[in-house]
Motif scaffolding. Structure first.
Motif, PDB file in Angstrom:
ATOM      1  N   ASN A 261       0.848  -1.187   0.014  1.00 17.59           N
ATOM      2  CA  ASN A 261      -0.106   0.027  -0.009  1.00 17.59           C
ATOM      3  C   ASN A 261       0.898   1.415   0.111  1.00 17.59           C
ATOM      4  O   ASN A 261       0.443   2.472   0.112  1.00 17.59           O
ATOM      5  CB  ASN A 261      -1.023  -0.093   1.032  1.00 17.59           C
ATOM      6  CG  ASN A 261      -2.102  -1.163   1.073  1.00 17.59           C
ATOM      7  OD1 ASN A 261      -2.355  -1.513   0.097  1.00 17.59           O
ATOM      8  ND2 ASN A 261      -2.071  -1.675   2.249  1.00 17.59           N
TER       9      ASN A 261
ATOM     10  N   LYS B  27       2.236   4.377  -1.085  1.00 19.93           N
ATOM     11  CA  LYS B  27       1.935   5.340  -2.095  1.00 19.93           C
ATOM     12  C   LYS B  27       3.096   5.757  -2.991  1.00 19.93           C
ATOM     13  O   LYS B  27       2.723   6.014  -4.255  1.00 19.93           O
ATOM     14  CB  LYS B  27       1.208   6.694  -1.356  1.00 19.93           C
ATOM     15  CG  LYS B  27      -0.103   6.503  -0.770  1.00 19.93           C
ATOM     16  CD  LYS B  27      -0.586   7.786  -0.327  1.00 19.93           C
ATOM     17  CE  LYS B  27      -1.925   7.493   0.641  1.00 19.93           C
ATOM     18  NZ  LYS B  27      -2.729   6.471   0.411  1.00 19.93           N
TER      19      LYS B  27
ATOM     20  N   GLY C  48      -1.635  -7.003  -1.842  1.00 19.06           N
ATOM     21  CA  GLY C  48      -2.293  -5.772  -2.497  1.00 19.06           C
ATOM     22  C   GLY C  48      -3.527  -5.962  -3.252  1.00 19.06           C
ATOM     23  O   GLY C  48      -3.529  -5.190  -4.207  1.00 19.06           O
TER      24      GLY C  48
ATOM     25  N   ASN D 110      -6.537  -5.368  -2.885  1.00 21.92           N
ATOM     26  CA  ASN D 110      -7.309  -3.987  -2.913  1.00 21.92           C
ATOM     27  C   ASN D 110      -6.824  -2.728  -3.769  1.00 21.92           C
ATOM     28  O   ASN D 110      -7.765  -1.934  -4.149  1.00 21.92           O
ATOM     29  CB  ASN D 110      -7.532  -3.370  -1.521  1.00 21.92           C
ATOM     30  CG  ASN D 110      -6.214  -3.152  -0.871  1.00 21.92           C
ATOM     31  OD1 ASN D 110      -5.378  -3.607  -1.065  1.00 21.92           O
ATOM     32  ND2 ASN D 110      -6.458  -2.014   0.027  1.00 21.92           N
ATOM     33  N   ILE D 111      -5.616  -2.840  -4.252  1.00 18.72           N
ATOM     34  CA  ILE D 111      -5.048  -1.898  -5.110  1.00 18.72           C
ATOM     35  C   ILE D 111      -4.379  -2.331  -6.407  1.00 18.72           C
ATOM     36  O   ILE D 111      -4.848  -1.605  -7.597  1.00 18.72           O
ATOM     37  CB  ILE D 111      -3.923  -1.280  -4.528  1.00 18.72           C
ATOM     38  CG1 ILE D 111      -4.483  -0.418  -3.175  1.00 18.72           C
ATOM     39  CG2 ILE D 111      -3.275  -0.102  -5.201  1.00 18.72           C
ATOM     40  CD1 ILE D 111      -3.448   0.007  -2.274  1.00 18.72           C
ATOM     41  N   TRP D 112      -3.715  -3.354  -6.436  1.00 18.51           N
ATOM     42  CA  TRP D 112      -2.846  -3.582  -7.623  1.00 18.51           C
ATOM     43  C   TRP D 112      -3.422  -4.241  -8.718  1.00 18.51           C
ATOM     44  O   TRP D 112      -3.265  -4.064  -9.864  1.00 18.51           O
ATOM     45  CB  TRP D 112      -1.607  -4.763  -7.018  1.00 18.51           C
ATOM     46  CG  TRP D 112      -0.609  -3.804  -6.441  1.00 18.51           C
ATOM     47  CD1 TRP D 112      -0.459  -3.557  -4.954  1.00 18.51           C
ATOM     48  CD2 TRP D 112       0.345  -2.754  -6.830  1.00 18.51           C
ATOM     49  NE1 TRP D 112       0.478  -2.750  -4.759  1.00 18.51           N
ATOM     50  CE2 TRP D 112       1.013  -2.042  -5.600  1.00 18.51           C
ATOM     51  CE3 TRP D 112       0.661  -2.590  -8.079  1.00 18.51           C
ATOM     52  CZ2 TRP D 112       1.839  -1.227  -5.865  1.00 18.51           C
ATOM     53  CZ3 TRP D 112       1.513  -1.461  -8.285  1.00 18.51           C
ATOM     54  CH2 TRP D 112       2.127  -0.781  -7.312  1.00 18.51           C
TER      55      TRP D 112
END
Length: 106
Positions: free
Chosen positions: A12, A14, A51, A53-55
């Motif tokens: 996560n 940034k 990851g 939830n993002i990647w």
């Protein structure tokens, strides 16, 4: 081909996310690959979801062809996946190849 390697310790982070976006956006190569330690999709072995939830959305958005991971001592290959809400989204193939010279799980 363009290869990008991600730091598995901080999914996560940034700064890493922004670096990834810039790195991929600046590539004109027809094939794009990502290599990371822990898989985002892993049904066997450690059942990690690194990851997730993002990647996966970023991989689809930036048209990554294949994501290679390890961590679990087995081989998994998923049909190309894309965000379920976006039927026209880029489909990404995920491969976990976690042998690396040691025994595989049964």
């Amino acid at each position: 081909a363009h290869f990008t390697f991600l730091d598995w310790r901080h999914p996560n982070n940034k700064e890493m996310i922004e670096w990834f976006k810039k790195d991929i956006a600046n590539s004109d190569k027809p094939w794009k690959f990502v290599v990371m330690h822990r898989p985002a999709y892993n049904l066997g072995g450690h059942r990690t979801a690194w990851g997730k939830n993002i990647w996966p959305e970023l991989f689809s958005e930036y048209k990554i062809d294949i994501v290679f991971a390890g961590h679990s001592h087995l081989y998994e290959r998923f049909y190309p996946l894309k965000p379920s809400a976006e039927s026209a989204a880029w489909a990404v193939t995920y491969i976990t190849t976690g042998g690396a010279g040691t025994s595989l799980y049964e």
